[in-house]
Design an enzyme around this catalytic site. Structure first.
Site, short mmCIF file in Angstrom:
data_model
loop_
_atom_site.label_atom_id
_atom_site.label_comp_id
_atom_site.label_asym_id
_atom_site.label_seq_id
_atom_site.Cartn_x
_atom_site.Cartn_y
_atom_site.Cartn_z
N ASP A 102 53.62 -38.41 48.21
CA ASP A 102 54.46 -37.78 48.89
C ASP A 102 55.20 -36.93 47.48
OD1 ASP A 102 56.35 -36.80 51.10
OD2 ASP A 102 57.91 -37.61 49.63
N GLU B 173 50.54 -34.31 48.46
CA GLU B 173 51.20 -33.39 49.09
C GLU B 173 51.83 -32.41 48.14
OE1 GLU B 173 55.14 -32.81 51.97
OE2 GLU B 173 55.17 -34.17 50.27
#
EC number: 2.4.1.18
Length: 738
Positions: free
Chosen positions: A417, A472
């Protein structure tokens, strides 16, 4: 027993829970020709030393009413041999016979500690945390925690009444690791660490950073996990793991169902609680497999205190959240997934962590896990601490947690993330609010090195083969999926955030205005093969006022769903792996809400069942058609047929595999049917209409070409052959040579 000395200064320091070296005075010590035993047992009435068979060796005299006892053992051992005795303790309400925690030698191997200090994640995995094991034939738990800035660390729990005086730990000074073996306790014990800062100030009780099990929030204690049970878990997925190891995922069909497990299924009859892993295994796995997805991706499941963070603010990166049951439940979930043909991807958050007092912030009174300078160590968007991944021990700690998910739970992928926030020192920071790197630039050199180390570790011999990594990453940082040997970051896949933003912006436009935004749908092909991409319609796009996928679309209810169906047809034919967040597969109207389930009741309506059926068929066709996935990352796998018909908002392209198989996608993004639309095709003869998003089964008008059409030798769009098509309104067609 004879009297034994117990220094007053030691007694006072032990009773104040501030003694820096409890092993220097507690336990057995050679004093002259005698072995002196000293112990601190606040609340004890009487203490005796007993032999293994139960015979009394002698009485330990109380030398301080607060619980200090001491005495000399009868000398009957060879010098250098560890004395064999147990403590028989009379408490006000019970008698306890137990080994002396301070009679055991050092626990952790010096080589492993040195490797941890040098940044080896395997050493972190081996050394730190709580481990139930036998020491010299005695069952107990070995505790170890990294806290080099602390002046004293104790382990506290139900087993000692949460009394920091009872079990102060030994400091392995060169490495900053504190250790203690506590006899006769085991898996299931609750515990925390009680630390004093370097100046002696008591810190809030801290959960174990390396705990493999925790209490369910809002409770915050760590729990000794039964790691032996996890390691003995009855896995039956050997065939899956062998196939995964040999699979070229970049050129395989990948369609990911992203799930927030806390809300996908709730039990209304029990206070709307979240489902357990076993309940999710029975419901989620057959659903996702039946929908044709290749993987489920779980928003972060490492224990997190605040449900509203959706898991993205974790404090226990080794521990599956207790919201869903014990760790073994997650292993069973993955086992069920593999049996059903589903891979499991977990989200992992090495960028930042929350400021909860029991957590990692100022863990030992210093900025241990975070940067000391708030310009580096505090995230202004999320109000969280930023991990100091440039510190070797922090990097080892984090990567060790990723290895744990791969080894202990057989996960198939790890999605990292907020990579962009790690790569740039000025991310979300104004001028003067960030610290340049050593060269004066904005690139975070430490994070770059960390991410490369992470990927090299997950793709190397330390990890099970075939574990994929996903980034991401929302910027144009080059080489995210390039090998580290070629100066890339080494990820297997990167989320294509630019494609997602551009295409959704196009679809939000009223069809009458789309001709002015035509390039938003074509621009993604300019860079589609610069990385190995995932096309993500993720949770981030259906929350915080952005609207659900269906709600983003213009028009009345029918047109909105037709737009979405056409978009899905375009997306599943477009180069790149697919990702869809829960609820999107049946076009729910509401945004994602972490405390509510998806709007499953919408499936009572034929229109929403139709969208769900379409997604299922898209997944199955995508998996069955090599042209749609075999060359996802190569220009040879794609060519525009129609990319410039902005007046009609029509797009057409061909997908190919390396064997010459092909599939053509044609999209009409207006509500105007197009009759006799002549489309150039790369082969003559009969073409089958294998998919029509306007089909009646999907909630459409069933306009189309009757399932087939003929390509004749009439040049069009640079091709020798062409066919006259009927293009349904707001629809995508897939055509394949018959």
């Amino acid at each position: 027993m004879t009297d034994a000395p117990f220094d007053r200064a030691d007694i006072d320091a032990l009773l104040d829970a501030r003694h820096p070296d409890p092993f220097a005075c507690l336990g057995p010590h050679r004093v002259g020709d005698a072995t002196v035993v000293r112990t601190l047992l606040p609340g004890a009435l009487r203490v005796r030393a007993i032999a293994a068979g139960g015979g009394v060796l002698g009485e330990l005299r109380q030398v301080d009413p607060a619980g200090c006892f001491a005495g000399a053992l009868p000398d009957g051992r060879e010098r250098g041999e560890r004395p064999r005795y147990r403590l028989s303790i009379d408490w006000p309400d019970a008698r306890q016979d137990v080994e002396d925690a301070y009679a055991f030698g050092t626990l952790l191997d010096e080589d492993a500690l040195a490797r941890f200090a040098a940044g080896d994640p395997r050493a972190a995995l081996a050394c730190l945390g709580a481990r139930a094991l036998d020491m010299d034939g005695v069952p107990g738990v070995r505790f170890a925690v990294w806290a080099p800035g602390a002046s004293r660390v104790s382990v506290v729990g139900d087993f000692n009444g949460w009394d920091a005086r009872r079990h102060p730990m030994r400091l392995r000074r060169p490495w900053g690791v504190w250790e203690l073996f506590v006899p006769r306790i085991g898996a299931g014990e609750r515990y925390k660490f009680a630390l004093r800062a370097r100046d002696g100030a008591a810190l809030p009780l801290k959960a174990d950073p390396c705990a493999c099990r925790t209490e369910a929030p809002p409770r915050t204690a760590s729990i000794v996990a039964d790691l032996d049970a996890l390691e003995r878990f009855g896995w039956h997925d050997d065939a899956w793991l062998r196939a995964r190891a040999s699979l070229d995922l970049a050129h395989a069909p990948v369609s990911i169902y992203e799930v927030h497990p806390e809300s996908w299924l709730r039990v209304a009859a029990e206070g709307n609680r979240s489902a357990t892993w076993d309940e999710l295994a029975q419901r989620l796995i057959p659903y996702a497999a039946g929908m044709g997805f290749s993987h489920v991706e779980l928003t972060p499941i490492a224990e997190y205190p605040f449900g509203g963070s959706w898991g993205y603010q974790s404090l226990s990166p080794f521990a599956p959240s207790a919201r869903f049951g014990p760790p073994e439940g997650f292993a069973r979930f993955v086992e069920h997934a593999h049996a059903a043909g589903l891979g499991v991807i977990v989200d992992w958050v090495p960028a930042h962590f929350p400021d909860d007092p029991h957590g990692l912030g100022k863990f030992d009174g210093t900025a241990l896990f975070e940067h000391a300078d708030p310009r580096e160590g505090w995230h202004p968007d999320w109000h969280t601490h930023v991990f100091n991944v440039g510190r070797r021990e922090v990097g080892a700690f984090l990567i060790a947690s990723a290895l744990a998910w791969a080894h202990r739970y057989h996960v198939d992928g790890i999605r990292v993330d907020a990579v962009a926030s790690m790569l740039y020192r000025d991310y979300s920071r104004a001028a003067g609010e960030w610290v340049p790197n050593v060269y004066g630039g904005r690139e975070n050199l430490e994070s770059i090195a960390f991410l490369k180390h992470f990927n090299d570790t997950l793709h190397g011999p330390a990890a099970p083969p075939g574990v994929a990594t996903f980034a991401e990453e929302s910027t144009a940082w080059p080489g995210v999926t390039a090998p580290t040997a070629e100066h890339g970051l080494g990820f297997d896949f990167k989320w294509n955030m630019g494609w997602m933003h551009d295409t959704l912006a196009y679809l939000r436009e009223d069809p009458i205005h789309r001709r002015h935004h035509h390039d938003r749908l074509t621009f993604g092909l300019v860079y589609a093969f610069s990385e190995r991409f995932v096309l993500p319609l993720s949770h981030d796009e259906v929350v915080h006022g952005k609207g659900s996928l269906a709600a983003k679309m213009p028009g009345d209810a029918w047109q909105r769903l037709a737009n979405l169906r056409a978009y899905f047809g375009f997306m599943w034919a477009h180069p790149g792996k697919k990702l869809l967040f829960m609820g999107g597969e049946f076009a729910q109207w509401g945004e994602f809400a972490h405390d509510a389930t998806p709007q499953w009741d919408l499936l009572d309506a034929p229109a929403h069942r139709g969208v769900q059926r379409l997604v299922r068929d898209l997944n199955r066709l995508h998996a069955a058609e090599p042209a749609l996935h075999a060359l996802d990352d190569r220009p040879a796998g794609f060519a525009w047929l129609v990319g410039d018909d902005r007046n009609n908002s029509v797009f057409a392209f061909v997908r190919r595999d390396d064997a010459g198989r092909m599939l053509v996608a044609v999209c009409n993004f207006t509500p105007v049917p197009r009759t006799d639309y002549r489309l150039g095709l790369p082969a003559p003869g009969r073409w089958a209409e294998v998919l029509n998003t306007d089909g009646a089964a999907y909630g459409g008008t069933d306009a189309g070409n009757g399932g087939a059409l003929q390509a004749d030798e009439i040049p069009a769009h640079g091709e020798r052959w062409s066919a006259a098509l009927r293009l349904p309104p707001l629809a995508t067609l897939w055509l394949r040579p018959a």
